[in-house]
Write a protein that holds these residues in place. Sequence first.
Motif, PDB file in Angstrom:
ATOM      1  N   HIS A 143     -12.486  -2.259 -16.274  1.00  0.00           N
ATOM      2  CA  HIS A 143     -12.611  -3.710 -16.113  1.00  0.00           C
ATOM      3  C   HIS A 143     -11.403  -4.200 -15.343  1.00  0.00           C
ATOM      4  CE1 HIS A 143     -15.918  -4.099 -18.960  1.00  0.00           C
ATOM      5  NE2 HIS A 143     -15.292  -3.209 -19.708  1.00  0.00           N
ATOM      6  N   ASP A 144     -11.644  -4.925 -14.257  1.00  0.00           N
ATOM      7  CA  ASP A 144     -10.514  -5.488 -13.493  1.00  0.00           C
ATOM      8  C   ASP A 144      -9.856  -6.594 -14.283  1.00  0.00           C
ATOM      9  OD1 ASP A 144     -10.948  -3.817 -11.355  1.00  0.00           O
ATOM     10  OD2 ASP A 144     -12.334  -5.203 -10.366  1.00  0.00           O
ATOM     11  N   LEU A 145      -8.529  -6.627 -14.248  1.00  0.00           N
ATOM     12  CA  LEU A 145      -7.801  -7.726 -14.885  1.00  0.00           C
ATOM     13  C   LEU A 145      -7.756  -8.917 -13.937  1.00  0.00           C
ATOM     14  CD1 LEU A 145      -4.676  -6.113 -16.626  1.00  0.00           C
ATOM     15  CD2 LEU A 145      -7.022  -6.304 -17.428  1.00  0.00           C
ATOM     16  N   LEU A 146      -7.717 -10.120 -14.514  1.00  0.00           N
ATOM     17  CA  LEU A 146      -7.539 -11.325 -13.704  1.00  0.00           C
ATOM     18  C   LEU A 146      -6.133 -11.317 -13.120  1.00  0.00           C
ATOM     19  CD1 LEU A 146      -9.080 -13.996 -16.096  1.00  0.00           C
ATOM     20  CD2 LEU A 146     -10.124 -12.948 -14.083  1.00  0.00           C
ATOM     21  N   GLY A 147      -5.968 -12.042 -12.017  1.00  0.00           N
ATOM     22  CA  GLY A 147      -4.656 -12.115 -11.365  1.00  0.00           C
ATOM     23  C   GLY A 147      -3.545 -12.457 -12.341  1.00  0.00           C
ATOM     24  N   ARG A 148      -3.816 -13.386 -13.257  1.00  0.00           N
ATOM     25  CA  ARG A 148      -2.719 -13.822 -14.133  1.00  0.00           C
ATOM     26  C   ARG A 148      -2.314 -12.759 -15.157  1.00  0.00           C
ATOM     27  NH1 ARG A 148      -6.993 -17.219 -16.047  1.00  0.00           N
ATOM     28  NH2 ARG A 148      -7.528 -16.827 -18.231  1.00  0.00           N
ATOM     29  N   HIS A 149      -3.066 -11.669 -15.248  1.00  0.00           N
ATOM     30  CA  HIS A 149      -2.687 -10.571 -16.149  1.00  0.00           C
ATOM     31  C   HIS A 149      -2.181  -9.343 -15.390  1.00  0.00           C
ATOM     32  CE1 HIS A 149      -5.888 -12.649 -18.732  1.00  0.00           C
ATOM     33  NE2 HIS A 149      -4.705 -13.042 -19.140  1.00  0.00           N
ATOM     34  N   CYS A 150      -2.127  -9.441 -14.067  1.00  0.00           N
ATOM     35  CA  CYS A 150      -1.682  -8.311 -13.242  1.00  0.00           C
ATOM     36  C   CYS A 150      -0.186  -8.430 -12.946  1.00  0.00           C
ATOM     37  CB  CYS A 150      -2.426  -8.322 -11.904  1.00  0.00           C
ATOM     38  SG  CYS A 150      -4.185  -7.984 -12.041  1.00  0.00           S
ATOM     39  N   PRO A 151       0.452  -7.310 -12.580  1.00  0.00           N
ATOM     40  CA  PRO A 151       1.841  -7.410 -12.114  1.00  0.00           C
ATOM     41  C   PRO A 151       1.884  -8.112 -10.761  1.00  0.00           C
ATOM     42  CG  PRO A 151       1.120  -5.099 -12.262  1.00  0.00           C
ATOM     43  CD  PRO A 151      -0.052  -5.933 -12.571  1.00  0.00           C
ATOM     44  N   ARG A 152       3.001  -8.758 -10.453  1.00  0.00           N
ATOM     45  CA  ARG A 152       3.196  -9.341  -9.126  1.00  0.00           C
ATOM     46  C   ARG A 152       4.313  -8.555  -8.470  1.00  0.00           C
ATOM     47  NH1 ARG A 152       2.694 -15.718  -8.975  1.00  0.00           N
ATOM     48  NH2 ARG A 152       2.445 -15.075  -6.810  1.00  0.00           N
ATOM     49  N   PHE A 153       4.048  -8.095  -7.245  1.00  0.00           N
ATOM     50  CA  PHE A 153       4.938  -7.140  -6.593  1.00  0.00           C
ATOM     51  C   PHE A 153       6.386  -7.627  -6.546  1.00  0.00           C
ATOM     52  CE2 PHE A 153       6.698  -4.487  -3.246  1.00  0.00           C
ATOM     53  CZ  PHE A 153       6.253  -3.259  -3.688  1.00  0.00           C
ATOM     54  N   ARG A 176       9.048   1.103  -6.860  1.00  0.00           N
ATOM     55  CA  ARG A 176       8.734   0.665  -5.506  1.00  0.00           C
ATOM     56  C   ARG A 176       9.761   1.188  -4.518  1.00  0.00           C
ATOM     57  NH1 ARG A 176      10.522  -5.527  -4.600  1.00  0.00           N
ATOM     58  NH2 ARG A 176      10.299  -4.873  -2.455  1.00  0.00           N
ATOM     59  N   SER A 177       9.363   1.247  -3.264  1.00  0.00           N
ATOM     60  CA  SER A 177      10.300   1.524  -2.188  1.00  0.00           C
ATOM     61  C   SER A 177       9.928   0.577  -1.074  1.00  0.00           C
ATOM     62  CB  SER A 177      10.156   2.967  -1.744  1.00  0.00           C
ATOM     63  OG  SER A 177      10.789   3.121  -0.498  1.00  0.00           O
ATOM     64  N   GLY A 178      10.801  -0.374  -0.793  1.00  0.00           N
ATOM     65  CA  GLY A 178      10.468  -1.385   0.208  1.00  0.00           C
ATOM     66  C   GLY A 178       9.210  -2.108  -0.206  1.00  0.00           C
ATOM     67  N   THR A 179       8.169  -2.015   0.605  1.00  0.00           N
ATOM     68  CA  THR A 179       6.935  -2.750   0.318  1.00  0.00           C
ATOM     69  C   THR A 179       5.872  -1.834  -0.290  1.00  0.00           C
ATOM     70  OG1 THR A 179       6.138  -2.291   2.525  1.00  0.00           O
ATOM     71  CG2 THR A 179       7.343  -4.335   2.214  1.00  0.00           C
ATOM     72  N   GLU A 180       6.252  -0.639  -0.685  1.00  0.00           N
ATOM     73  CA  GLU A 180       5.265   0.321  -1.158  1.00  0.00           C
ATOM     74  C   GLU A 180       5.420   0.615  -2.654  1.00  0.00           C
ATOM     75  OE1 GLU A 180       3.820   4.669   0.241  1.00  0.00           O
ATOM     76  OE2 GLU A 180       5.068   3.546   1.627  1.00  0.00           O
ATOM     77  N   LEU A 181       4.298   0.812  -3.333  1.00  0.00           N
ATOM     78  CA  LEU A 181       4.314   1.180  -4.743  1.00  0.00           C
ATOM     79  C   LEU A 181       4.284   2.708  -4.829  1.00  0.00           C
ATOM     80  CD1 LEU A 181       4.262  -0.079  -7.554  1.00  0.00           C
ATOM     81  CD2 LEU A 181       1.787   0.030  -7.476  1.00  0.00           C
ATOM     82  N   LEU A 182       5.260   3.297  -5.557  1.00  0.00           N
ATOM     83  CA  LEU A 182       5.373   4.760  -5.573  1.00  0.00           C
ATOM     84  C   LEU A 182       4.888   5.378  -6.875  1.00  0.00           C
ATOM     85  CD1 LEU A 182       8.906   5.299  -4.016  1.00  0.00           C
ATOM     86  CD2 LEU A 182       6.687   5.387  -2.888  1.00  0.00           C
ATOM     87  N   GLY A 183       4.953   4.610  -7.970  1.00  0.00           N
ATOM     88  CA  GLY A 183       4.561   5.192  -9.246  1.00  0.00           C
ATOM     89  C   GLY A 183       4.619   4.175 -10.362  1.00  0.00           C
ATOM     90  N   VAL A 184       4.009   4.538 -11.503  1.00  0.00           N
ATOM     91  CA  VAL A 184       3.972   3.638 -12.653  1.00  0.00           C
ATOM     92  C   VAL A 184       4.255   4.449 -13.908  1.00  0.00           C
ATOM     93  CG1 VAL A 184       2.503   2.139 -14.036  1.00  0.00           C
ATOM     94  CG2 VAL A 184       2.275   2.113 -11.567  1.00  0.00           C
ATOM     95  N   ARG A 185       5.092   3.895 -14.786  1.00  0.00           N
ATOM     96  CA  ARG A 185       5.385   4.551 -16.053  1.00  0.00           C
ATOM     97  C   ARG A 185       5.139   3.523 -17.155  1.00  0.00           C
ATOM     98  NH1 ARG A 185      11.186   6.867 -15.933  1.00  0.00           N
ATOM     99  NH2 ARG A 185      10.418   7.909 -14.083  1.00  0.00           N
ATOM    100  N   ALA A 186       4.339   3.887 -18.164  1.00  0.00           N
ATOM    101  CA  ALA A 186       4.024   2.923 -19.224  1.00  0.00           C
ATOM    102  C   ALA A 186       4.368   3.514 -20.585  1.00  0.00           C
ATOM    103  CB  ALA A 186       2.545   2.558 -19.174  1.00  0.00           C
ATOM    104  N   LYS A 187       4.804   2.636 -21.505  1.00  0.00           N
ATOM    105  CA  LYS A 187       5.234   3.091 -22.822  1.00  0.00           C
ATOM    106  C   LYS A 187       4.840   2.033 -23.855  1.00  0.00           C
ATOM    107  CE  LYS A 187       9.524   2.796 -24.011  1.00  0.00           C
ATOM    108  NZ  LYS A 187      10.933   2.726 -23.636  1.00  0.00           N
ATOM    109  N   VAL A 188       4.208   2.476 -24.968  1.00  0.00           N
ATOM    110  CA  VAL A 188       3.866   1.532 -26.035  1.00  0.00           C
ATOM    111  C   VAL A 188       4.924   1.622 -27.119  1.00  0.00           C
ATOM    112  CG1 VAL A 188       2.034   0.759 -27.583  1.00  0.00           C
ATOM    113  CG2 VAL A 188       1.490   2.238 -25.685  1.00  0.00           C
TER     114      VAL A 188
END
Length: 218
Positions: free
Chosen positions: A39-49, A107-119
């Motif tokens: 399910h896609d998240l709405l913009g207001r629940h997404c990260p902003r670069f 991130r590197s400059g304008t590019e997303l390189l990876g994501v790490r998540a932890k609960v």
Amino acid sequence: MPFCAIILVAVAVSCSHHEGDYVPTARKAQFKAQRTNWHDLLGRHCPRFGHSRVVAVPLSKPAAIGTELKDYKLQLSFDGDRFLTPWMPIIGKRAPKIPFLDVELRRSGTELLGVRAKVSELPSGMEESYRQLITEFRNASYWPKHIIVHYHFKADNDVDLDRGLYVLLIVGLVAAGLLCLNALTGAQGKLGQFVHDMVIEDSAPSTSQVWKGDGKAE
Ligand SMILES: *[C@@H]1O[C@H](CO)[C@@H](O)[C@H](O)[C@H]1NC(C)=O
């Protein structure tokens, strides 16, 4: 021709995010050995670069589930499925009492390189601001529940510098190539003219020199 080369370079470099752009995010849930679709998240629940932000992401009620849900896991995907988190326990024995999701986007400059998540357990300093959502989360029959998510970005400067040099190198090579090409195409005309001039000078050297010499001498 030079324009084509420049446009190609621009396209290769511009696969990127702008500061503050929404990074497309989707969620998937697992409970009682069932998995939902993405399910896609709405913009207001997404990260902003490039921005750090805290949001409360709604988790919809699993279909065909009674009052008590013993196990609920969540998986997130970022940037059009380029980066997936592992399955994270949200409700159940291995889950925190009130889950808090920390998501670090590299991130590197304008590019997303990876994501790490932890609960982890919701930090006590945040309990005051989310009292209502916490009450709803504890109530087993209340849906949709919300999970508090903290998105933050980490810059990878070394890679950025490398990439910058790489781009400079490519631009330099293309420029050099274009100069060579220009020189070659221009040179064909100039070479022809040069050969033509040489031939004319060779064909009548003595007379013209003699006449010039004579003129100057007198
Ligand atoms: C839990 O949520 C249900 C459904 O919204 C509601 O009817 C009930 O009153 C809530 N229980 C408590 C203790 O707040």
